[in-house]
Design a protein around this motif. Structure first.
Motif, PDB file in Angstrom:
ATOM      1  N   LYS A  29     -10.514 -17.018 -28.764  1.00 32.27           N
ATOM      2  CA  LYS A  29     -11.011 -15.922 -27.938  1.00 32.27           C
ATOM      3  C   LYS A  29      -9.969 -15.379 -26.961  1.00 32.27           C
ATOM      4  O   LYS A  29      -9.166 -14.541 -27.336  1.00 32.27           O
ATOM      5  N   THR A  30      -9.922 -15.878 -25.712  1.00 31.96           N
ATOM      6  CA  THR A  30      -8.987 -15.293 -24.742  1.00 31.96           C
ATOM      7  C   THR A  30      -7.586 -15.901 -24.859  1.00 31.96           C
ATOM      8  O   THR A  30      -6.661 -15.467 -24.171  1.00 31.96           O
ATOM      9  N   CYS A  31      -7.420 -16.898 -25.707  1.00 33.62           N
ATOM     10  CA  CYS A  31      -6.117 -17.491 -26.017  1.00 33.62           C
ATOM     11  C   CYS A  31      -5.395 -18.064 -24.804  1.00 33.62           C
ATOM     12  O   CYS A  31      -4.167 -17.945 -24.678  1.00 33.62           O
ATOM     13  N   ARG A  33      -5.529 -17.079 -21.715  1.00 32.09           N
ATOM     14  CA  ARG A  33      -5.149 -16.099 -20.691  1.00 32.09           C
ATOM     15  C   ARG A  33      -6.260 -15.838 -19.667  1.00 32.09           C
ATOM     16  O   ARG A  33      -6.072 -15.042 -18.754  1.00 32.09           O
ATOM     17  N   GLY A  34      -7.401 -16.465 -19.821  1.00 36.75           N
ATOM     18  CA  GLY A  34      -8.515 -16.230 -18.901  1.00 36.75           C
ATOM     19  C   GLY A  34      -9.171 -14.892 -19.176  1.00 36.75           C
ATOM     20  O   GLY A  34      -8.985 -14.312 -20.244  1.00 36.75           O
ATOM     21  N   HIS A  35      -9.959 -14.384 -18.225  1.00 39.30           N
ATOM     22  CA  HIS A  35     -10.683 -13.122 -18.420  1.00 39.30           C
ATOM     23  C   HIS A  35     -10.085 -12.013 -17.567  1.00 39.30           C
ATOM     24  O   HIS A  35      -9.840 -12.198 -16.381  1.00 39.30           O
ATOM     25  N   LYS A  36      -9.883 -10.880 -18.127  1.00 39.54           N
ATOM     26  CA  LYS A  36      -9.460  -9.648 -17.449  1.00 39.54           C
ATOM     27  C   LYS A  36      -8.217  -9.830 -16.564  1.00 39.54           C
ATOM     28  O   LYS A  36      -7.605 -10.879 -16.521  1.00 39.54           O
ATOM     29  N   SER A  40      -3.807 -10.951 -18.204  1.00 38.32           N
ATOM     30  CA  SER A  40      -4.481 -11.137 -19.486  1.00 38.32           C
ATOM     31  C   SER A  40      -4.030 -10.098 -20.510  1.00 38.32           C
ATOM     32  O   SER A  40      -4.207 -10.275 -21.702  1.00 38.32           O
ATOM     33  N   ARG A  41      -3.420  -9.017 -20.048  1.00 38.66           N
ATOM     34  CA  ARG A  41      -3.090  -7.905 -20.930  1.00 38.66           C
ATOM     35  C   ARG A  41      -1.665  -8.000 -21.489  1.00 38.66           C
ATOM     36  O   ARG A  41      -0.801  -8.624 -20.870  1.00 38.66           O
TER      37      ARG A  41
END
Length: 144
Positions: A29-31, A33-36, A40-41
């Protein structure tokens, strides 16, 4: 040992982290990197030392000190060094030949540190007042 039997040391090679390969891998899922958020980008990183707009540490601290560019070309010589030196006449070329000063040095100053008992003739070197008095007291001389 054969070419086909050479292997890297144990622990030198390890598997690359594979992200985005499902829940079971632990990095789906987020690999990782956490959320937002910027981190994360893709491409979402800022320059080193950036503190979110706050004045960075390297700019908050005062500047201090300086390094003289003349340092490699100037040397200091003590009376103790002159005492150890085998020659009676001392000049810049003699000091370079013996290895007491670097080849880059252009000016040398004799300072009063240690003692001198030998008669020494100093030519073409800078000498402090105390060092000059000590050299002359030992029977030597200082020539410009």
């Amino acid at each position: 040992m054969q070419l086909n039997s050479i292997k890297p040391a144990t622990g030198a090679k390890h598997a690359k982290r594979r992200v985005g390969r499902g829940i079971g891998s632990g990095l789906g899922k987020t690999c990782g990197r956490g959320h937002k958020g910027q981190k994360s980008r893709a491409g979402g990183f800022h320059k080193v030392g950036f503190e979110g707009g706050q004045m960075p540490l390297q700019r908050r601290l005062p500047k201090r000190g300086f390094k003289s560019l003349a340092r490699p070309f100037v040397a200091e010589l003590t009376l103790a060094d002159l005492q150890k030196l085998g020659t009676d006449e001392v000049d810049l070329l003699t000091l370079k030949a013996v290895g007491l000063v670097s080849e880059l040095v252009r000016t040398v100053k004799v300072v009063k540190s240690g003692e001198i008992t030998r008669k020494v003739v100093v030519k073409g070197l800078g000498v402090t007042a105390g060092a000059k008095a000590a050299i002359e007291a030992a029977g030597g001389s200082v020539a410009a």
